[in-house]
Design a protein around this motif. Structure first.
Motif, PDB file in Angstrom:
ATOM      1  N   LEU A   1      17.363  23.958  44.824  1.00 27.71           N
ATOM      2  CA  LEU A   1      16.986  23.264  46.067  1.00 27.71           C
ATOM      3  C   LEU A   1      16.287  24.178  47.062  1.00 27.71           C
ATOM      4  O   LEU A   1      15.377  23.774  47.758  1.00 27.71           O
ATOM      5  CB  LEU A   1      18.211  22.636  46.712  1.00 27.71           C
TER       6      LEU A   1
ATOM      7  N   HIS B   1      12.792  23.366  48.749  1.00 26.14           N
ATOM      8  CA  HIS B   1      12.567  23.339  50.194  1.00 26.14           C
ATOM      9  C   HIS B   1      11.355  24.150  50.601  1.00 26.14           C
ATOM     10  O   HIS B   1      10.699  23.851  51.584  1.00 26.14           O
ATOM     11  CB  HIS B   1      13.809  23.864  50.924  1.00 26.14           C
TER      12      HIS B   1
ATOM     13  N   PRO C   1       7.924  21.551  48.756  1.00 26.56           N
ATOM     14  CA  PRO C   1       8.350  20.263  48.216  1.00 26.56           C
ATOM     15  C   PRO C   1       7.231  19.451  47.563  1.00 26.56           C
ATOM     16  O   PRO C   1       7.503  18.596  46.741  1.00 26.56           O
ATOM     17  CB  PRO C   1       8.934  19.540  49.429  1.00 26.56           C
TER      18      PRO C   1
ATOM     19  N   ASN D   1      14.913  12.780  47.850  1.00 26.06           N
ATOM     20  CA  ASN D   1      14.851  12.821  49.307  1.00 26.06           C
ATOM     21  C   ASN D   1      15.689  11.689  49.866  1.00 26.06           C
ATOM     22  O   ASN D   1      16.063  10.776  49.142  1.00 26.06           O
ATOM     23  CB  ASN D   1      13.408  12.629  49.761  1.00 26.06           C
ATOM     24  N   ALA D   2      15.926  11.732  51.168  1.00 24.09           N
ATOM     25  CA  ALA D   2      16.673  10.638  51.775  1.00 24.09           C
ATOM     26  C   ALA D   2      15.854   9.996  52.875  1.00 24.09           C
ATOM     27  O   ALA D   2      14.948  10.608  53.427  1.00 24.09           O
ATOM     28  CB  ALA D   2      17.987  11.154  52.332  1.00 24.09           C
TER      29      ALA D   2
ATOM     30  N   LYS E   1      14.735  11.581  56.368  1.00 21.87           N
ATOM     31  CA  LYS E   1      14.923  13.029  56.323  1.00 21.87           C
ATOM     32  C   LYS E   1      13.682  13.643  55.683  1.00 21.87           C
ATOM     33  O   LYS E   1      13.025  13.016  54.847  1.00 21.87           O
ATOM     34  CB  LYS E   1      16.151  13.390  55.490  1.00 21.87           C
ATOM     35  N   GLU E   2      13.408  14.873  56.059  1.00 24.32           N
ATOM     36  CA  GLU E   2      12.217  15.521  55.528  1.00 24.32           C
ATOM     37  C   GLU E   2      12.527  16.414  54.340  1.00 24.32           C
ATOM     38  O   GLU E   2      11.719  16.596  53.445  1.00 24.32           O
ATOM     39  CB  GLU E   2      11.544  16.356  56.619  1.00 24.32           C
ATOM     40  N   THR E   3      13.714  17.009  54.347  1.00 26.71           N
ATOM     41  CA  THR E   3      14.028  17.960  53.290  1.00 26.71           C
ATOM     42  C   THR E   3      14.746  17.269  52.131  1.00 26.71           C
ATOM     43  O   THR E   3      15.391  16.255  52.303  1.00 26.71           O
ATOM     44  CB  THR E   3      14.914  19.090  53.833  1.00 26.71           C
ATOM     45  N   ALA E   4      14.599  17.878  50.980  1.00 19.00           N
ATOM     46  CA  ALA E   4      15.223  17.306  49.791  1.00 19.00           C
ATOM     47  C   ALA E   4      16.711  17.573  49.809  1.00 19.00           C
ATOM     48  O   ALA E   4      17.168  18.542  50.397  1.00 19.00           O
ATOM     49  CB  ALA E   4      14.611  17.914  48.548  1.00 19.00           C
ATOM     50  N   MET E   5      17.478  16.701  49.156  1.00 17.07           N
ATOM     51  CA  MET E   5      18.918  16.925  49.154  1.00 17.07           C
ATOM     52  C   MET E   5      19.497  17.058  47.754  1.00 17.07           C
ATOM     53  O   MET E   5      20.645  17.435  47.606  1.00 17.07           O
ATOM     54  CB  MET E   5      19.641  15.811  49.891  1.00 17.07           C
TER      55      MET E   5
END
Lengths: 200, 181
Positions: free
Chosen positions: B80, B84, B87, B136-137, B140-144
């Protein structure tokens, strides 16, 4: 294209956006306000303004949003309780340094009770071995718990080092007990550093 | 994959030879072509890649003490922290807000979470089955999370039931908290 720099929360180590799911949301928020005030106002600044608008924006419907919020709250409470428990356990336990007799004038030092404080014993034994130029190993004691064994009469030095190690972790008030088992009469001595504010 | 993962699961650690490093980089580029412009920034030419072989035939590759990608069988899967950094290079799907909680607890992603209004799937033809995707969510901008498609994205839209993505690596799992020293 440049690399993106994601801001990680200093409290929960998640990307700052995901703090609300980490169960430490309150402290995360405080951290964010201190370190990245512009992001704080962007995300949490206008919460008071209009809650219904927020709900309208979310795609999963009021009912599910409410449920989610409740679940998150519960998670946070649980996490808090767990942390408190752990802290209490840490504060109530102590590190024991024992000086044990070997042959004639030789003795060794056994340090036990470290596992509660998340200190890596293997690493510590390596540090001691090179720091004091001596043999140092990990073994199981009578209670089947791991302890670090240092060869040589180094109780004072070891005590000082462990104090500094604990201080680094923000656990200054933790007791370090030195037991001298080498002499005929058992002499127990307790050293406590008077409590300063708990940094952790 | 990393539900339980501790220091004890690491069997050996070694430095990767420079020739094999070259191969690795080429393989990474073949899998994710968009990485080409930044690969030298992420893995500098002089950098030493470290290889940790772990329990269950998992291999971790580290640069500067940070896990960049790992390998279970043949495929290279980015971690991850790597995702980040850049992406855009990876195929991405988005889940709705209600799913975040479960994803961060390590569950597989169900199809409805991928097809609801807050979620996003790529337009047809989409991704094949077994593609490694970044999750992604909503908002939200960042991957989870990083996962593997259990069916192609078109199938997900059509069937809309059952497991859609197999969880591999998510925020807060032991690999996320893992540090080299």
């Amino acid at each position: 294209m440049p690399l993106t720099n994601v801001i990680y929360c200093g409290v929960c180590d998640f990307p700052a956006e995901y703090c609300e799911f980490s169960g430490k949301f309150k402290r995360c928020k405080a951290w964010l306000q201190e370190n990245h005030p512009e992001l704080y106002t962007k995300w949490y600044g206008d919460v008071t303004e209009d809650v219904s608008k927020q709900l309208a924006e979310s795609s999963i419907g009021d009912e599910r949003e409410e449920k989610l919020e409740k679940a998150l709250e519960k998670l946070e409470r649980k996490q808090q309780a767990r942390e408190e428990r752990e802290l209490a356990k840490k504060l109530s336990s102590k590190v024991v340094i024992r000086r044990e007799a070997r042959t004639k004038r030789k003795c060794m030092i056994a340090i036990s009770g470290l596992e509660v404080f998340e200190i890596d014993m293997k690493k510590l034994s390596k540090t001691f071995a090179s720091k004091f130029a001596t043999g140092c190993s990990i073994s199981k004691n009578a209670e089947k718990k791991e302890e670090v064994i240092v060869q040589g009469d180094l109780a004072d030095e070891v005590e000082a080092y462990i104090h500094s190690l604990l201080e680094e972790k923000g656990m200054k008030e933790v007791k370090v007990e030195v037991i001298d088992a080498a002499k005929k009469k058992k002499k127990a001595e307790t050293t406590t550093t008077p409590g300063s504010e708990n940094k952790k | 994959m990393f539900r339980k993962f501790t220091r004890e699961d690491i069997h050996t650690r070694s430095n990767v030879k420079s020739s094999i490093q070259r191969n690795l980089k080429a393989k990474l580029l073949a899998q994710y072509p968009k990485l080409e412009e930044v690969i030298d920034e992420i893995i500098p030419k002089k950098a030493q890649i470290e290889l940790y072989k772990c329990e269950g035939k998992i291999q971790l590759y580290l640069v500067n003490g940070e896990v960049l990608f790992f390998q279970n069988f043949d495929e290279l899967i980015p971690s991850l922290r790597f995702v980040h950094k850049f992406p855009e290079a990876f195929p991405t799907v988005q889940v709705d807000r209600g799913a975040i909680k479960f994803v961060l607890a390590g569950s597989n992603i169900m199809c409805p979470g991928l097809t609801s209004p807050g979620a996003k799937l790529p337009e047809a033809p989409g991704f094949e089955k077994d593609t490694i995707v970044v999750i992604n969510a909503e908002n939200k901008e960042t991957a989870m999370a990083v996962g593997k498609l259990l069916m192609s994205t078109e199938e997900i839209k059509e069937i809309n039931k059952g497991h859609g993505v197999e969880m591999i690596h998510h925020l807060g799992d032991p690999l996320w908290t893992f540090s080299a020293d």
